[in-house]
Scaffold this motif. Sequence first.
Motif, PDB file in Angstrom:
ATOM      1  N   UNK A  56      31.614  12.494  16.961  1.00 22.95           N
ATOM      2  CA  UNK A  56      31.693  11.180  17.547  1.00 22.95           C
ATOM      3  C   UNK A  56      30.286  10.680  17.830  1.00 22.95           C
ATOM      4  N   UNK A  57      29.977   9.509  17.333  1.00 18.22           N
ATOM      5  CA  UNK A  57      28.626   9.002  17.518  1.00 18.22           C
ATOM      6  C   UNK A  57      28.568   7.764  18.411  1.00 18.22           C
ATOM      7  N   UNK A  58      29.681   7.375  19.022  1.00 23.49           N
ATOM      8  CA  UNK A  58      29.681   6.263  19.961  1.00 23.49           C
ATOM      9  C   UNK A  58      29.930   4.887  19.362  1.00 23.49           C
ATOM     10  N   UNK A  59      29.960   4.790  18.035  1.00 27.02           N
ATOM     11  CA  UNK A  59      30.238   3.492  17.421  1.00 27.02           C
ATOM     12  C   UNK A  59      31.725   3.197  17.485  1.00 27.02           C
ATOM     13  N   UNK A  60      32.065   1.932  17.400  1.00 23.56           N
ATOM     14  CA  UNK A  60      33.468   1.516  17.332  1.00 23.56           C
ATOM     15  C   UNK A  60      33.827   1.217  15.881  1.00 23.56           C
ATOM     16  N   UNK A  61      34.983   1.705  15.479  1.00 21.47           N
ATOM     17  CA  UNK A  61      35.485   1.463  14.138  1.00 21.47           C
ATOM     18  C   UNK A  61      36.546   0.379  14.228  1.00 21.47           C
ATOM     19  N   UNK A  62      36.357  -0.690  13.461  1.00 24.73           N
ATOM     20  CA  UNK A  62      37.281  -1.816  13.471  1.00 24.73           C
ATOM     21  C   UNK A  62      38.081  -1.828  12.183  1.00 24.73           C
ATOM     22  N   UNK A  63      39.382  -1.975  12.323  1.00 22.59           N
ATOM     23  CA  UNK A  63      40.295  -2.097  11.191  1.00 22.59           C
ATOM     24  C   UNK A  63      40.832  -3.526  11.216  1.00 22.59           C
ATOM     25  N   UNK A  64      40.580  -4.285  10.164  1.00 16.02           N
ATOM     26  CA  UNK A  64      40.988  -5.682  10.069  1.00 16.02           C
ATOM     27  C   UNK A  64      42.119  -5.779   9.048  1.00 16.02           C
ATOM     28  N   UNK A  65      43.310  -6.144   9.528  1.00 15.11           N
ATOM     29  CA  UNK A  65      44.435  -6.246   8.592  1.00 15.11           C
ATOM     30  C   UNK A  65      44.689  -7.703   8.204  1.00 15.11           C
ATOM     31  N   UNK A  66      45.691  -7.924   7.382  1.00 15.35           N
ATOM     32  CA  UNK A  66      45.941  -9.263   6.849  1.00 15.35           C
ATOM     33  C   UNK A  66      46.531 -10.224   7.882  1.00 15.35           C
ATOM     34  N   UNK A  67      46.825  -9.759   9.078  1.00 17.46           N
ATOM     35  CA  UNK A  67      47.257 -10.683  10.136  1.00 17.46           C
ATOM     36  C   UNK A  67      46.066 -11.352  10.800  1.00 17.46           C
ATOM     37  N   UNK A  68      44.881 -10.802  10.592  1.00 18.33           N
ATOM     38  CA  UNK A  68      43.659 -11.318  11.216  1.00 18.33           C
ATOM     39  C   UNK A  68      42.757 -12.026  10.210  1.00 18.33           C
ATOM     40  N   UNK A  69      42.754 -11.551   8.989  1.00 17.26           N
ATOM     41  CA  UNK A  69      41.830 -12.062   7.979  1.00 17.26           C
ATOM     42  C   UNK A  69      42.510 -12.056   6.611  1.00 17.26           C
ATOM     43  N   UNK A  70      42.186 -13.034   5.762  1.00 13.06           N
ATOM     44  CA  UNK A  70      42.742 -13.002   4.410  1.00 13.06           C
ATOM     45  C   UNK A  70      42.189 -11.832   3.589  1.00 13.06           C
ATOM     46  N   UNK A  71      41.080 -11.242   4.043  1.00 13.29           N
ATOM     47  CA  UNK A  71      40.483 -10.092   3.356  1.00 13.29           C
ATOM     48  C   UNK A  71      40.548  -8.864   4.271  1.00 13.29           C
ATOM     49  N   UNK A  72      41.563  -8.000   4.127  1.00 14.44           N
ATOM     50  CA  UNK A  72      41.634  -6.811   4.963  1.00 14.44           C
ATOM     51  C   UNK A  72      40.491  -5.848   4.676  1.00 14.44           C
ATOM     52  N   UNK A  73      40.178  -5.041   5.660  1.00 10.43           N
ATOM     53  CA  UNK A  73      39.138  -4.039   5.487  1.00 10.43           C
ATOM     54  C   UNK A  73      38.797  -3.367   6.793  1.00 10.43           C
TER      55      UNK A  73
END
Length: 47
Positions: free
Chosen positions: A1-18
């Motif tokens: 664990x290095x303290x960064x936050x991992x964000x998951x963006x799905x198609x309900x938030x953005x037209x380009x998931x990632x």
Amino acid sequence: MDGRRLWRIDDTVSPQPGWGFGGGPFTAAADLDSDPGLAAALVRCRG
């Protein structure tokens, strides 16, 4: 664990998931559930 936050963006938030780490580059992923890069990032986050 290095303290960064991992964000998951799905198609309900953005037209380009990632995903991406906060403050880092965004990685587009058509299928988040089978993306090997996201799986590896999750392992790094969980330590």
